[in-house]
Design a protein around this motif. Structure first.
Motif, PDB file in Angstrom:
ATOM      1  N   ARG A 187      -2.911  39.533   3.005  1.00 19.67           N
ATOM      2  CA  ARG A 187      -1.943  38.501   3.349  1.00 19.67           C
ATOM      3  C   ARG A 187      -2.557  37.139   3.631  1.00 19.67           C
ATOM      4  O   ARG A 187      -1.824  36.196   3.932  1.00 19.67           O
ATOM      5  N   ASN A 188      -3.881  36.992   3.569  1.00 22.60           N
ATOM      6  CA  ASN A 188      -4.438  35.684   3.962  1.00 22.60           C
ATOM      7  C   ASN A 188      -4.794  34.795   2.773  1.00 22.60           C
ATOM      8  O   ASN A 188      -5.811  34.111   2.783  1.00 22.60           O
ATOM      9  N   GLU A 189      -3.925  34.782   1.795  1.00 23.62           N
ATOM     10  CA  GLU A 189      -4.110  33.939   0.611  1.00 23.62           C
ATOM     11  C   GLU A 189      -4.282  32.453   0.980  1.00 23.62           C
ATOM     12  O   GLU A 189      -5.145  31.773   0.426  1.00 23.62           O
ATOM     13  N   PRO A 190      -3.464  31.886   1.922  1.00 25.33           N
ATOM     14  CA  PRO A 190      -3.614  30.453   2.218  1.00 25.33           C
ATOM     15  C   PRO A 190      -5.023  30.063   2.674  1.00 25.33           C
ATOM     16  O   PRO A 190      -5.563  29.057   2.211  1.00 25.33           O
ATOM     17  N   ILE A 191      -5.640  30.865   3.545  1.00 27.04           N
ATOM     18  CA  ILE A 191      -6.979  30.470   4.006  1.00 27.04           C
ATOM     19  C   ILE A 191      -8.008  30.750   2.908  1.00 27.04           C
ATOM     20  O   ILE A 191      -8.997  30.025   2.769  1.00 27.04           O
ATOM     21  N   THR A 192      -7.752  31.766   2.087  1.00 29.62           N
ATOM     22  CA  THR A 192      -8.657  32.040   0.976  1.00 29.62           C
ATOM     23  C   THR A 192      -8.656  30.852   0.010  1.00 29.62           C
ATOM     24  O   THR A 192      -9.710  30.401  -0.446  1.00 29.62           O
ATOM     25  N   ALA A 193      -7.459  30.335  -0.276  1.00 29.40           N
ATOM     26  CA  ALA A 193      -7.348  29.186  -1.182  1.00 29.40           C
ATOM     27  C   ALA A 193      -8.012  27.958  -0.562  1.00 29.40           C
ATOM     28  O   ALA A 193      -8.700  27.199  -1.257  1.00 29.40           O
TER      29      ALA A 193
END
Lengths: 573, 80
Positions: free
Chosen positions: A532-538
């Motif tokens: 679920r942590n796509e935003p910080i990964t991006a």
């Protein structure tokens, strides 16, 4: 869970290299099957942990608690018996008792006070589940059939005082045994006398499940999207008009009033409330402006009234709130609407409002209530809805500007960040954010209160909380970073930011403050990609050319080259 | 091996995971240091759960070996 399954699970060899999850079982009886069930359920709950359940001294709950005040584990289960309050109240001790039991009542008062102090002291450091005495007193202390005698009433009164006092502690969770009262017997005198273990196997299994649920609750939901006709009120608005819908006894619709009352209470505790309704928007506005509405109109945002499919309205609400469907409950009285919404958002929690059966309403309302955390409102709760409204205005303005305009837009917003390096956090807000944020979350790590306090107590640990405000309004404390100051820079152990704060470059400023504060040439980030942590990964992908992987090292020069202009005015508290 | 024996063997395996399956039919309290009072009570609860029978305090005195327990269960199930 059957005992055979529990014994097998509890006997599984554990990997000692995995992080520890230590649970203490504090009780005066032989822990036997309860320990086995607790260990088995904890192993199921934490498959990637090295789980252990330690029991204390047989026959002395107070001594066990005293030991736990010195070295608290991740979580503690306190399972009390009457004999912990006075041995004469148990089945394993016999002795002279005065006819009126006054000598026992005198000693009970002191022992209850001691236990309360010890449990409070343990709870100051870690989370504690308390199971009050459940099984009956020996017959010599009881009164006539179906009659509560004065001795037992005095005893229960004193015990209620203990429970009342402990329930006010933020880390204490008292087991409500009323849902367990029906069905199989809890008490086994045969097992108590034979093995020192007071419960039936089946009840020990149930008890362990509830204790684990209290100690490690499932993630709380964050919002409710509700239907109107047949749900928030009785009646079809389009047919009877705003004066014709009801939620009171007079309109034979009291259940809807209770539903509104619950929504209002949850809204005060920071739960988001929105509407998805197939209706004319003007009619909805008219009905919601009725002065006798129990749910305050201002507690609802957004209101999606149209003739579109419900799933489109729900999608709009989720986008406005900027939270994932698995954090949201959708309530409707129409099973078809629930299915339609769930077909698009499989992770949303659908709940059918029992519009034609008031007898089902208490269970429905209880189930809904239990999906949300019960706690005192915080400052952030009071401004959450205001900040979401502000965010909508922010996003609308932001989306119409091109690159050059966007820079001017960010500058004109007069963004202010208040940075706080205080390790106490702000009223538990830092701890709460770390434990509930999913999308902008460095590694998804969650902490028990004791673990968090232990981390904060370490001399080289720092905590940096950011509060944000711009011309659209305050967002409150929206970003938290916990890390360690190391010789060659800083290491970030945990980093979260509320989804309400995206698109404001706060994440860049957060790193910039750390570089500045610690004169660091590099920052190590304990990154773990989660589902679920796509935003910080991006975000990390914009800083680092290499693929994001665990334990990223970010050099100051690399950060400065990638960092856009930052317009925040920084203040410190 | 009968179905009842096989189910009893499963109970023993759960309580004594370090004992090889082929050694369980000869398991006895006198030769197994790990067979203590807690193991006895756990074994009793597992057998009660597995066979849906009640073990009395008197029966517990017979919890001394796999073979004796097998006979006890056979009696309670009407197999003896």
């Amino acid at each position: 869970m059957k005992l055979a399954e529990a014994v097998k699970l509890a006997g599984t060899r554990q990997d000692e290299d995995q992080p520890a999850q230590k649970i203490a079982l504090a009780c005066g009886f032989e822990a036997l099957h309860l320990k086995t069930f607790l260990l088995a359920r904890a192993c199921q709950r934490f498959p990637a942990h090295n789980v252990s359940v330690d029991v204390g001294l047989y026959g002395s709950l107070a001594e066990t608690l005293r030991g736990l005040t010195k070295q608290p584990p991740s979580a503690v289960a306190v399972v009390m018996e009457w004999s912990d309050i006075d041995p004469r109240l148990g089945f394993r001790a016999t002795g002279h008792v005065a006819a009126d039991g006054q000598d026992i009542l005198l000693s009970v008062s002191g022992q209850i006070g001691r236990l309360a102090r010890l449990i409070r002291t343990v709870a100051d450091k870690t989370v504690v589940a308390v199971v009050p005495p459940h099984y009956p007193l020996p017959a010599q202390y009881l009164s006539g059939k179906d009659r509560l005698g004065s001795f037992e009433a005095s005893l229960r009164f004193q015990l209620a005082g203990l429970i009342n006092e402990l329930s006010g502690h933020p880390n204490v969770r008292i087991l409500d045994q009323s849902p367990m009262d029906q069905g199989d017997p809890a008490f086994s005198l045969r097992m108590l006398l034979r093995a020192g273990f007071p419960f039936t196997t089946n009840w020990a299994s149930q008890l362990s499940e509830r204790i684990i649920g209290l100690l490690f609750p499932q993630p709380w939901k964050k919002g409710i999207i509700t239907d109107l006709d047949g749900t928030l009120w009785r009646g079809i608005l389009g047919e009877v008009g705003d004066a014709g819908v009801g939620w009171s006894l007079e309109t034979d619709a009291q259940g809807h009033g209770h539903y509104q009352q619950l929504l209002s209470l949850l809204a005060q505790q920071g739960v988001l409330i929105a509407i998805a309704s197939k209706n004319e928007p003007a009619n909805v506005e008219q009905a919601l402006s009725r002065s006798d509405l129990i749910l305050d109109r201002n507690q609802i945002f957004p209101i999606k009234a149209s003739w579109q499919r419900k799933s489109l309205a729900v999608g709009d609400v989720l986008a406005t709130w900027n939270i994932l469907p698995d954090s949201v409950v959708f309530v409707d009285d129409n099973p078809m609407e629930l299915n339609e919404v769930q077909s698009r958002f499989a992770d949303i929690t659908p709940m059918l409002y029992p519009t034609d059966d008031d007898d089902k309403l208490p269970a429905f309302l209880s189930e809904l209530r239990h999906l949300f955390e019960d706690r005192k409102p915080r400052d952030e709760d009071l401004i959450r809805l205001q900040s979401i409204r502000a965010n909508v205005a922010f996003v609308e303005k932001s989306s119409v500007s091109d690159d050059e305009d966007h820079e001017a837009f960010l500058l004109e917003n007069a963004p202010q960040i208040t940075a706080n390096f205080g390790k106490q956090g702000s009223d538990g807000r830092a701890f709460e954010l770390v434990n509930k944020t999913n999308q902008f979350n460095l590694n998804g790590a969650r902490y028990q209160p004791g673990e968090w306090d232990g981390l904060m107590a370490e001399a080289d640990t720092f905590l940096l909380s950011l509060a944000y405000e711009d011309k659209f309004g305050p967002l409150g404390t929206i970003a938290v970073m916990a890390g360690k100051n190391e010789d060659d820079g800083a290491r970030i152990l945990s980093w979260v930011m509320s989804c309400r704060a995206f698109s404001r470059r706060i994440e860049y400023q957060h790193l910039a403050i750390v570089f500045e504060k610690f004169k660091a040439e590099k920052i190590a980030l304990n990154f773990v990609q989660t589902a679920r942590n796509e935003p910080i990964t991006a975000f990390l992908g914009t800083l680092l050319e290499a693929e994001t992987k665990s334990c990223i090292s970010l050099k100051k020069q690399v950060f400065e080259d990638a960092c856009p202009n930052l317009y925040h005015k920084i203040g410190y508290t | 091996m009968s179905q009842m024996e096989s189910r009893l063997l499963g109970c023993f395996e759960a309580v004594f995971p370090d004992v090889a399956r082929e050694d369980i039919p000869t398991a006895a309290i006198a030769s197994m240091p790990e067979w203590d009072s807690l193991a006895t009570v756990t074994l009793m609860s597992l057998i009660e759960e597995e066979f849906a029978i009640a073990i009395s305090t008197d029966d517990l005195e017979l919890f001394i070996s796999f073979l004796v327990i097998k006979d006890l269960i056979g009696e309670k199930l009407g197999l003896a």
